[in-house]
Write a protein that holds these residues in place. Structure first.
Motif, PDB file in Angstrom:
ATOM      1  N   LEU A   4       7.085 -55.539  14.046  1.00  0.00           N
ATOM      2  CA  LEU A   4       7.554 -56.079  15.465  1.00  0.00           C
ATOM      3  C   LEU A   4       9.049 -56.217  15.322  1.00  0.00           C
ATOM      4  O   LEU A   4       9.501 -56.545  16.501  1.00  0.00           O
ATOM      5  CB  LEU A   4       6.882 -57.217  15.893  1.00  0.00           C
ATOM      6  CG  LEU A   4       5.102 -56.780  16.174  1.00  0.00           C
ATOM      7  CD1 LEU A   4       4.478 -57.835  16.824  1.00  0.00           C
ATOM      8  CD2 LEU A   4       5.198 -55.565  17.129  1.00  0.00           C
ATOM      9  N   GLY A  25      10.892 -67.439  12.606  1.00  0.00           N
ATOM     10  CA  GLY A  25       9.944 -66.626  12.971  1.00  0.00           C
ATOM     11  C   GLY A  25       9.750 -65.545  12.122  1.00  0.00           C
ATOM     12  O   GLY A  25       9.666 -64.333  12.261  1.00  0.00           O
ATOM     13  N   SER A  26       9.124 -65.800  10.804  1.00  0.00           N
ATOM     14  CA  SER A  26       9.070 -65.080   9.622  1.00  0.00           C
ATOM     15  C   SER A  26       7.652 -64.129   9.708  1.00  0.00           C
ATOM     16  O   SER A  26       7.631 -63.067   8.914  1.00  0.00           O
ATOM     17  CB  SER A  26       9.030 -66.070   8.622  1.00  0.00           C
ATOM     18  OG  SER A  26       8.036 -66.945   8.561  1.00  0.00           O
ATOM     19  N   GLY A  27       6.963 -64.409  10.852  1.00  0.00           N
ATOM     20  CA  GLY A  27       5.637 -63.259  10.786  1.00  0.00           C
ATOM     21  C   GLY A  27       4.947 -63.158   9.465  1.00  0.00           C
ATOM     22  O   GLY A  27       4.635 -64.404   8.775  1.00  0.00           O
ATOM     23  N   ASN A  30       7.962 -60.085   6.065  1.00  0.00           N
ATOM     24  CA  ASN A  30       8.726 -58.737   5.318  1.00  0.00           C
ATOM     25  C   ASN A  30      10.174 -59.260   5.141  1.00  0.00           C
ATOM     26  O   ASN A  30      10.565 -58.833   4.201  1.00  0.00           O
ATOM     27  CB  ASN A  30       8.381 -57.839   6.773  1.00  0.00           C
ATOM     28  CG  ASN A  30       7.203 -57.317   6.986  1.00  0.00           C
ATOM     29  OD1 ASN A  30       6.224 -57.494   6.069  1.00  0.00           O
ATOM     30  ND2 ASN A  30       6.898 -56.559   8.117  1.00  0.00           N
ATOM     31  N   ASP A  49       7.645 -70.181  10.751  1.00  0.00           N
ATOM     32  CA  ASP A  49       6.770 -69.683  12.088  1.00  0.00           C
ATOM     33  C   ASP A  49       5.861 -70.639  12.481  1.00  0.00           C
ATOM     34  O   ASP A  49       5.318 -71.393  11.647  1.00  0.00           O
ATOM     35  CB  ASP A  49       5.885 -68.514  11.454  1.00  0.00           C
ATOM     36  CG  ASP A  49       5.511 -67.500  12.552  1.00  0.00           C
ATOM     37  OD1 ASP A  49       6.173 -66.447  12.591  1.00  0.00           O
ATOM     38  OD2 ASP A  49       4.813 -67.892  13.553  1.00  0.00           O
ATOM     39  N   PHE A  50       5.568 -70.850  14.016  1.00  0.00           N
ATOM     40  CA  PHE A  50       4.759 -71.826  14.373  1.00  0.00           C
ATOM     41  C   PHE A  50       3.154 -71.159  14.515  1.00  0.00           C
ATOM     42  O   PHE A  50       2.384 -71.821  14.867  1.00  0.00           O
ATOM     43  CB  PHE A  50       5.065 -72.495  15.701  1.00  0.00           C
ATOM     44  CG  PHE A  50       5.179 -71.499  16.861  1.00  0.00           C
ATOM     45  CD1 PHE A  50       4.713 -70.201  16.891  1.00  0.00           C
ATOM     46  CD2 PHE A  50       5.538 -72.050  18.132  1.00  0.00           C
ATOM     47  CE1 PHE A  50       4.936 -69.506  18.067  1.00  0.00           C
ATOM     48  CE2 PHE A  50       5.983 -71.328  19.217  1.00  0.00           C
ATOM     49  CZ  PHE A  50       5.491 -70.059  19.241  1.00  0.00           C
ATOM     50  N   THR A  51       2.942 -69.966  13.978  1.00  0.00           N
ATOM     51  CA  THR A  51       1.613 -69.331  14.322  1.00  0.00           C
ATOM     52  C   THR A  51       0.864 -69.424  12.924  1.00  0.00           C
ATOM     53  O   THR A  51       1.016 -68.876  11.882  1.00  0.00           O
ATOM     54  CB  THR A  51       1.829 -67.934  14.532  1.00  0.00           C
ATOM     55  OG1 THR A  51       2.552 -67.916  16.048  1.00  0.00           O
ATOM     56  CG2 THR A  51       0.242 -67.418  14.899  1.00  0.00           C
ATOM     57  N   MET A  54      -0.014 -66.496  11.078  1.00  0.00           N
ATOM     58  CA  MET A  54       1.204 -65.708  10.475  1.00  0.00           C
ATOM     59  C   MET A  54       1.418 -66.584   9.053  1.00  0.00           C
ATOM     60  O   MET A  54       1.953 -65.818   8.047  1.00  0.00           O
ATOM     61  CB  MET A  54       2.409 -65.572  11.366  1.00  0.00           C
ATOM     62  CG  MET A  54       1.991 -64.846  12.627  1.00  0.00           C
ATOM     63  SD  MET A  54       1.056 -63.283  12.201  1.00  0.00           S
ATOM     64  CE  MET A  54       2.078 -62.204  11.358  1.00  0.00           C
ATOM     65  N   GLY A  75       6.020 -74.424  11.766  1.00  0.00           N
ATOM     66  CA  GLY A  75       6.863 -75.428  12.422  1.00  0.00           C
ATOM     67  C   GLY A  75       7.503 -74.349  13.542  1.00  0.00           C
ATOM     68  O   GLY A  75       7.532 -73.116  13.428  1.00  0.00           O
ATOM     69  N   ASP A  76       8.014 -75.275  14.643  1.00  0.00           N
ATOM     70  CA  ASP A  76       8.788 -74.753  15.430  1.00  0.00           C
ATOM     71  C   ASP A  76      10.318 -74.610  15.370  1.00  0.00           C
ATOM     72  O   ASP A  76      10.947 -75.387  14.885  1.00  0.00           O
ATOM     73  CB  ASP A  76       8.528 -75.479  16.940  1.00  0.00           C
ATOM     74  CG  ASP A  76       8.992 -74.796  18.325  1.00  0.00           C
ATOM     75  OD1 ASP A  76      10.107 -74.187  18.193  1.00  0.00           O
ATOM     76  OD2 ASP A  76       8.318 -74.916  19.123  1.00  0.00           O
ATOM     77  N   ILE A  77      10.931 -73.212  15.706  1.00  0.00           N
ATOM     78  CA  ILE A  77      12.175 -73.423  15.196  1.00  0.00           C
ATOM     79  C   ILE A  77      13.191 -73.889  16.358  1.00  0.00           C
ATOM     80  O   ILE A  77      14.566 -74.211  16.018  1.00  0.00           O
ATOM     81  CB  ILE A  77      12.549 -71.684  15.145  1.00  0.00           C
ATOM     82  CG1 ILE A  77      12.472 -70.928  16.506  1.00  0.00           C
ATOM     83  CG2 ILE A  77      12.012 -71.071  14.021  1.00  0.00           C
ATOM     84  CD1 ILE A  77      12.928 -69.693  16.412  1.00  0.00           C
ATOM     85  N   ASN A  93      14.526 -61.974  13.081  1.00  0.00           N
ATOM     86  CA  ASN A  93      14.085 -60.703  13.475  1.00  0.00           C
ATOM     87  C   ASN A  93      13.279 -60.456  14.715  1.00  0.00           C
ATOM     88  O   ASN A  93      11.940 -60.780  14.490  1.00  0.00           O
ATOM     89  CB  ASN A  93      13.639 -59.913  12.427  1.00  0.00           C
ATOM     90  CG  ASN A  93      13.786 -58.310  12.761  1.00  0.00           C
ATOM     91  OD1 ASN A  93      14.136 -57.784  13.714  1.00  0.00           O
ATOM     92  ND2 ASN A  93      13.363 -57.681  11.463  1.00  0.00           N
ATOM     93  N   CYS A  94      13.798 -60.357  15.915  1.00  0.00           N
ATOM     94  CA  CYS A  94      13.151 -60.229  17.171  1.00  0.00           C
ATOM     95  C   CYS A  94      12.218 -61.473  17.490  1.00  0.00           C
ATOM     96  O   CYS A  94      11.214 -61.465  17.853  1.00  0.00           O
ATOM     97  CB  CYS A  94      12.074 -59.009  17.050  1.00  0.00           C
ATOM     98  SG  CYS A  94      11.892 -58.265  18.539  1.00  0.00           S
TER      99      CYS A  94
HETATM  100  C1  SAM Z   1       7.668 -60.393  17.163  1.00  0.00           C
HETATM  101  S1  SAM Z   1       7.284 -61.318  15.901  1.00  0.00           S
HETATM  102  C2  SAM Z   1       8.310 -61.037  14.590  1.00  0.00           C
HETATM  103  C3  SAM Z   1       7.899 -61.224  13.268  1.00  0.00           C
HETATM  104  C4  SAM Z   1       8.909 -61.062  12.204  1.00  0.00           C
HETATM  105  N1  SAM Z   1      10.359 -61.576  12.285  1.00  0.00           N
HETATM  106  C5  SAM Z   1       9.312 -59.588  12.088  1.00  0.00           C
HETATM  107  O1  SAM Z   1      10.147 -58.950  12.331  1.00  0.00           O
HETATM  108  O2  SAM Z   1       8.215 -58.898  11.721  1.00  0.00           O
HETATM  109  C6  SAM Z   1       7.592 -63.130  16.300  1.00  0.00           C
HETATM  110  C7  SAM Z   1       7.161 -64.147  15.517  1.00  0.00           C
HETATM  111  O3  SAM Z   1       7.901 -65.316  15.754  1.00  0.00           O
HETATM  112  C8  SAM Z   1       7.129 -66.314  16.055  1.00  0.00           C
HETATM  113  N2  SAM Z   1       7.558 -67.372  16.977  1.00  0.00           N
HETATM  114  C9  SAM Z   1       7.702 -67.132  18.100  1.00  0.00           C
HETATM  115  N3  SAM Z   1       8.229 -68.416  18.711  1.00  0.00           N
HETATM  116  C10 SAM Z   1       8.263 -69.319  17.884  1.00  0.00           C
HETATM  117  C11 SAM Z   1       8.948 -70.517  17.697  1.00  0.00           C
HETATM  118  N4  SAM Z   1       9.318 -71.147  18.525  1.00  0.00           N
HETATM  119  N5  SAM Z   1       8.925 -71.184  16.315  1.00  0.00           N
HETATM  120  C12 SAM Z   1       8.310 -70.357  15.515  1.00  0.00           C
HETATM  121  N6  SAM Z   1       7.837 -69.339  15.293  1.00  0.00           N
HETATM  122  C13 SAM Z   1       7.971 -68.820  16.473  1.00  0.00           C
HETATM  123  C14 SAM Z   1       5.520 -65.794  16.115  1.00  0.00           C
HETATM  124  O4  SAM Z   1       4.466 -66.582  15.646  1.00  0.00           O
HETATM  125  C15 SAM Z   1       5.818 -64.488  15.776  1.00  0.00           C
HETATM  126  O5  SAM Z   1       5.249 -64.334  14.098  1.00  0.00           O
END
Ligand code: SAM
Length: 222
Positions: A4, A25-27, A30, A49-51, A54, A75-77, A93-94
């Motif tokens: 994504l 937001g390392s998902g 990757n 990443d906060f999920t 993931m 954790g929350d960024i 990334n995104c």
């Molecule tokens: C669109 S995905 C991108 C994942 C990865 N960076 C990639 O390019 O494949 C967004 C990711 O950001 C994380 N995320 C969104 N808001 C966040 C926050 N405030 N703190 C930490 N992680 C967050 C989500 O849990 C998700 O895994």
């Protein structure tokens, strides 16, 4: 796993062997795994990443790949689980488009970067006001558009948080296919939109935290 991301920040991040890199937001991890190829075994990569799902997936991927210098922290960024002045490079990334308090994230990036450190962030931004119907469609289509802000506001947030050498390393329009546009706009509205300057863009932006200068006593530099 879903790929994504909005770009390839690691391609522009100038990561050197031995660097400490943080991915926001390392998902599934990757970009951390790509960054790790550049830091080598003497460096370290921290994905945040906060999920929980993931983090679990990313840790399983690291385990499968046999990497022990890639760590995933939940954790929350906006409040990173990282001490100050530790990172040579921050990538993302995104993700920032999804965060309501982008100013808070840039403050945190400034805190965790070492003096002289830098970031390369790929993200979605807007230029001009999208037609309402299209804005709604874009949310459904790209997912990452609803929280995106104007490009000039985004760059100003970086500047006011103390970064320098702000550079757009890559910029690409996000093209919504006509068959989707037709669900929301008339053919004439589509033509007007396509001929106008309004748009959704994927950008990769670089900026640097100032090197520490002897005798400096500004906030964040003593
Ligand atoms: C669109 S995905 C991108 C994942 C990865 N960076 C990639 O390019 O494949 C967004 C990711 O950001 C994380 N995320 C969104 N808001 C966040 C926050 N405030 N703190 C930490 N992680 C967050 C989500 O849990 C998700 O895994």
């Amino acid at each position: 796993d879903l790929g994504l991301g909005c770009g390839l920040p690691t391609q522009f991040a100038q990561i050197k062997p031995g660097n400490t890199v943080i991915d926001l937001g390392s998902g599934a991890g990757n970009d951390c795994f790509v960054a790790r190829a550049a830091t080598g075994v003497s460096g370290k990569v921290i994905g945040i990443d906060f999920t929980p799902a993931m983090i679990e997936k990313a840790r399983a991927n690291a385990e499968k790949l046999g990497f022990n210098n890639v760590e995933f922290r939940q954790g929350d960024i906006e409040q990173m689980p990282v001490t100050a002045n530790v990172a040579d490079v921050v990538v993302s990334n995104c993700v920032l488009n999804l965060v309501p308090n982008k100013d808070g994230v840039f403050k945190e990036i400034f805190r965790v970067l070492k003096p002289g450190g830098h970031f390369s962030i790929s993200d979605v931004v807007l230029v001009g006001n999208l037609p309402e119907a299209l804005r709604k469609d874009a949310e459904m289509y790209a997912g990452c558009v609803s929280g995106a802000i104007q490009k000039d506001v985004y760059l100003e947030l970086i500047r006011v948080n103390g970064f320098e050498n702000i550079t757009i390393q890559k910029e690409k329009p996000i093209i919504i296919p006509d068959d989707i546009l037709l669900n929301y706009l008339t053919p004439q509205e589509i033509a007007t939109f396509k001929n106008g300057t309004t748009g959704i863009f994927s950008i990769t932006v670089f900026a640097q935290k100032q090197e520490q200068t002897a005798g400096c006593c500004a906030p964040g530099c003593c």
